[in-house]
Design a protein around this motif. Structure first.
Motif, PDB file in Angstrom:
ATOM      1  N   VAL A  94      10.193  -8.881   2.680  1.00 40.72           N
ATOM      2  CA  VAL A  94       8.942  -8.419   2.255  1.00 40.72           C
ATOM      3  C   VAL A  94       9.022  -7.520   0.836  1.00 40.72           C
ATOM      4  O   VAL A  94       8.891  -7.998   0.169  1.00 40.72           O
ATOM      5  N   HIS A  95       9.933  -7.487   1.101  1.00 43.14           N
ATOM      6  CA  HIS A  95      10.910  -6.706  -0.819  1.00 43.14           C
ATOM      7  C   HIS A  95      10.968  -8.080  -1.260  1.00 43.14           C
ATOM      8  O   HIS A  95      10.487  -7.824  -2.294  1.00 43.14           O
ATOM      9  N   ALA A  96      11.005  -8.658  -0.895  1.00 47.39           N
ATOM     10  CA  ALA A  96      11.589 -10.258  -2.226  1.00 47.39           C
ATOM     11  C   ALA A  96       9.854 -10.627  -3.053  1.00 47.39           C
ATOM     12  O   ALA A  96       9.685 -10.465  -4.352  1.00 47.39           O
ATOM     13  N   PHE A  97       8.969 -10.279  -1.668  1.00 48.22           N
ATOM     14  CA  PHE A  97       8.069 -10.930  -2.174  1.00 48.22           C
ATOM     15  C   PHE A  97       6.465  -9.672  -2.819  1.00 48.22           C
ATOM     16  O   PHE A  97       6.736 -10.310  -4.112  1.00 48.22           O
ATOM     17  N   GLN A 111       0.531  -1.171   0.273  1.00 49.50           N
ATOM     18  CA  GLN A 111      -0.116   0.252   0.024  1.00 49.50           C
ATOM     19  C   GLN A 111       0.645   1.088   0.147  1.00 49.50           C
ATOM     20  O   GLN A 111       1.152   2.090  -0.625  1.00 49.50           O
ATOM     21  N   TYR A 112       1.746   1.396   0.380  1.00 47.36           N
ATOM     22  CA  TYR A 112       2.694   2.798   1.083  1.00 47.36           C
ATOM     23  C   TYR A 112       4.238   1.921   0.694  1.00 47.36           C
ATOM     24  O   TYR A 112       4.840   3.165   0.184  1.00 47.36           O
ATOM     25  N   GLY A 113       4.360   1.449  -0.176  1.00 48.08           N
ATOM     26  CA  GLY A 113       5.959   1.366  -0.892  1.00 48.08           C
ATOM     27  C   GLY A 113       7.115   1.805   0.111  1.00 48.08           C
ATOM     28  O   GLY A 113       7.894   1.594   0.011  1.00 48.08           O
ATOM     29  N   SER A 114       7.102   1.169   1.650  1.00 49.44           N
ATOM     30  CA  SER A 114       8.072   1.344   2.247  1.00 49.44           C
ATOM     31  C   SER A 114       7.296   0.435   3.238  1.00 49.44           C
ATOM     32  O   SER A 114       6.830  -0.230   3.782  1.00 49.44           O
TER      33      SER A 114
END
Length: 698
Positions: free
Chosen positions: A474-477, A439-442
């Motif tokens: 989280v980034h990988a997913f 949702q927020y990219g962070s």
């Protein structure tokens, strides 16, 4: 009126209050067979983590939130802290904790009692499943079950709670009934009247009524029929009181604490009657709020138990726990948090609100002469009435300032998550962390409450579910084009890391509580911690995904106020799904998060169960049928859920219900004993084997 048992309180010029909970007095309040507290002596004391362990965990948690340059600054800050003020304050904390049952319980409780903001911000609440019974039926059933539960606590016959890992601390149970938070101009106080209280307080239309429910010897002087009649009479009296809303003093418990403290002190000074009436409310076993509302949606009911609505906001007393029951039988529960935690209230509420209720060996001797209704009224000055009017408007305004949402996810539940080799809690924490990033990219700044009741006087610690491994996963997913294998690995990694962080917190080795202890040591010395002056600490404290895994049927939702810059999520997993109650400041943000969370849970299921293909893309089973056509008769097989294995408790309860009409009282009593032993011994063992056997079975 019996003398209250002071739990804590200090002069106004206090620096640090060191009074402990009345652990030594509790057995005196509990009668001879104090089975409830029989395991207390077996519980270890809560350890104080080393300063090194706390600082290492802190660095792991903040690392993903900082740039390389920022992290280097924070590492240097932590190194200085460990050598200088941190080491000094940790030494003081170790000395302070030497003679304490728990080094943190006073500090933790005081974070609530010292706060001057409205209890709206700290009182949690439950919404129950709708029973469809009438208002007085629901309220009477809940009240009657509570009176039996109170009897079991007072007599010490309530079985102590245990888990597979061992016994849990029961220290909060004697404080469950007849306790109250007493507002004060300094820190608030807490008192218990367990040894003397014989009445409940019922609120209707803002008016308060005392209802006697216990006799001099502890016998229950009402039955369900009597309670229904008394509650119906109270509703009639409340509606007939045309001044009730304007004089609803209870709404001041929702105001900021200093405003309520000033009004209460002035009213008590002005009239001995006011003092006695307030004491009647303080000393009540509990409060029942009968609201003149019906037909509320799930979101409206969440708001009603948290803040009240226009038409119910004045019908509250937040300084004690209370049942909230609407005209159509919808019900909820709100409690003051300084003494009682979510697990205690979950176990209590789920037990007394169950369909079968809770019974005990208490004597029930209905006596209409003793079970009298007495109006509780106050002599109010014009300033008090103006404050009441403003507080009603303020409560509605505060409630208007938040958005409320729920997700009752029913596609799959705990059994599937376990099949995916993930702990249900770790799996759901992964879903929420991924949803925040989508949702927020962070990365979010997560917080999860963790039970520490395996220690004496254990309460709630904090799992900070963030480190570099979680951040990378989280980034990988969320990486565009990531394969199903990468995504399943990412979820598994997050789940595993969360489980390890939660285990550390449950063992008393979190970050937040030791830092709270160090901050209190510094405050006592008139100082502050250098660690807290580092900019990274502000990021560490900028919580935006505050979560708590709490609830079981017949609880429907667990609710608490939204985090300042994010979401508050009360959730619990069950066999066939997950219940989420979510609050936020903005409805658009909230609805978006619910949609993203739903899609994420769907996606996670598909990557584990179908290798990333949506169910409709999975090849359909083909059979050699006439004409060579696809076997359409089986095309929906993949949509069907697996057959659940009932809990052992449910099976045994059904068995006892079935057998009861066939047995004499003596035979049934004997059978109940056999079933109880079966539940604890071979039945539990065989049920565990059955669940394991069924994991890979259709």
């Amino acid at each position: 009126m019996g003398q209250g048992l002071a739990i804590c309180g200090q002069p106004k010029d206090y620096v640090l209050r060191e009074t402990e909970m009345p652990q030594r007095e509790l057995p005196v309040l509990l009668g001879q067979d104090a089975r409830t507290l029989q395991n207390q002596h077996r519980l270890p004391r809560l350890p104080i983590p080393t300063l090194k362990d706390t600082c290492e965990q802190y660095l792991k948690c903040v690392a993903p939130l900082l740039s390389e340059a920022e992290f280097k600054i924070t590492e240097d800050c932590v190194a200085r802290f460990m050598k200088e003020d941190g080491a000094n304050m940790h030494e003081k904390l170790m000395k302070y904790g030497e003679n304490k049952v728990s080094y943190i319980e006073d500090f933790y409780r005081n974070t609530y009692l010292e706060a001057r903001y409205s209890l709206f911000s700290s009182n949690p609440s439950f919404v129950l499943e709708h029973s469809c019974d009438s208002q007085v039926q629901v309220a009477a059933d809940l009240a009657m079950s509570c009176l039996h539960y109170h009897h079991s606590i007072s007599e010490g016959t309530l079985d102590p709670w245990t888990t597979k890992a061992g016994p849990l601390c029961m220290q909060q149970l004697p404080l469950l009934f007849a306790s109250a938070r007493i507002v004060s101009s300094g820190p608030d106080l807490s008192e218990s009247f367990l040894a003397s209280s014989q009445h409940i307080v019922v609120m209707a239309s803002g008016a308060l009524f005392k209802l006697q429910v216990l006799g001099l010897n502890g016998e229950i002087v009402v039955d369900r029929s009597t309670l229904r009649n008394k509650l119906a009479e109270i509703i009639r009296l409340g509606k007939a009181n045309t001044q009730a809303a304007a004089e609803s003093l209870g709404v001041l418990t929702t105001a900021e604490r200093d405003a309520w403290a000033a009004t209460r002190a002035r009213l008590e000074s002005a009239s001995e009657c006011n003092r006695q009436m307030l004491r009647l409310v303080d000393s009540a076993l509990f409060v029942v709020c009968l609201d003149s509302l019906s037909g509320l949606s799930a979101e409206q009911m969440m708001r009603n138990v948290m803040y009240g609505l226009s038409g119910s906001a004045h019908n509250r007393w937040l300084d004690k726990w209370s049942w909230i029951v609407c005209e159509d039988g919808q019900a909820g529960f709100n409690w003051e948090h300084s003494l009682l935690d979510g697990h205690t209230m979950q176990e209590f509420v789920a037990t007394v609100a169950s369909k079968s209720g809770f019974t005990s060996d208490a004597t029930v001797a209905p006596d209409d002469e003793q079970a009298k209704i007495m109006p509780i009224s106050f002599l109010l000055d014009s300033d008090a009435k103006k404050t009441i009017e403003a507080s009603v408007k303020g409560a509605v305004t505060v409630g208007d300032g938040f958005a409320y949402g729920h997700l009752e996810y029913q596609r799959y539940g705990t059994s599937s998550m376990k099949q995916f080799k993930c702990s249900p809690d770790g799996y759901l924490q992964a879903a929420m962390a991924i949803s925040w990033f989508k949702q927020y990219g962070s990365l979010g700044v997560p917080y999860e409450s963790v039970l520490t009741k395996s220690f004496e006087h254990g309460r709630v610690f904090v799992a900070r579910n963030m480190n570099c491994a979680i951040a990378h996963a989280v980034h990988a997913f969320c990486e565009p084009g990531a394969s199903a294998a990468i995504k399943t690995s990412a979820v598994s990694t997050i789940s595993k890391e969360v489980s390890e962080i939660c285990k550390l917190a449950a063992s008393g080795k979190d970050i937040d509580r030791p830092i709270l202890g160090l901050k209190n040591m510094a405050r006592q010395a008139g100082k502050s911690l250098s660690l807290c002056e580092d900019p990274a600490y502000s990021k560490f404290q900028a919580l935006n995904l505050v979560t708590s895994h709490c609830g079981r049927a017949p609880i429907r939702f667990f609710c608490f106020e939204a985090a300042a810059d994010g979401f508050s999520v009360g959730y619990f997993a069950k066999e066939g799904g997950v219940q989420f109650a979510i609050t936020h400041l903005q409805d658009s943000e909230l609805q978006s998060f619910i949609a993203v969370l739903t899609a994420t849970l769907d996606e996670m299921y598909e990557i584990f169960a179908f290798g990333g293909k949506r169910p409709e893309a999975v090849p359909k089973l083909r059979l050699p049928v006439s004409g060579g056509q696809t076997a359409r008769i089986l095309q929906n097989q993949h949509c069907l859920p697996r057959l659940p294995i009932p809990t052992l408790k449910e099976t045994c309860e059904q068995y006892l219900k079935c057998m009861a009409p066939l047995l004499s009282t003596a035979e049934l009593k004997m059978t109940e004993g056999y079933v109880a032993n079966f539940l604890k011994r071979d039945g539990a063992e065989m049920h565990e084997e059955l669940v394991k056997y069924g994991e890979n079975k259709v």
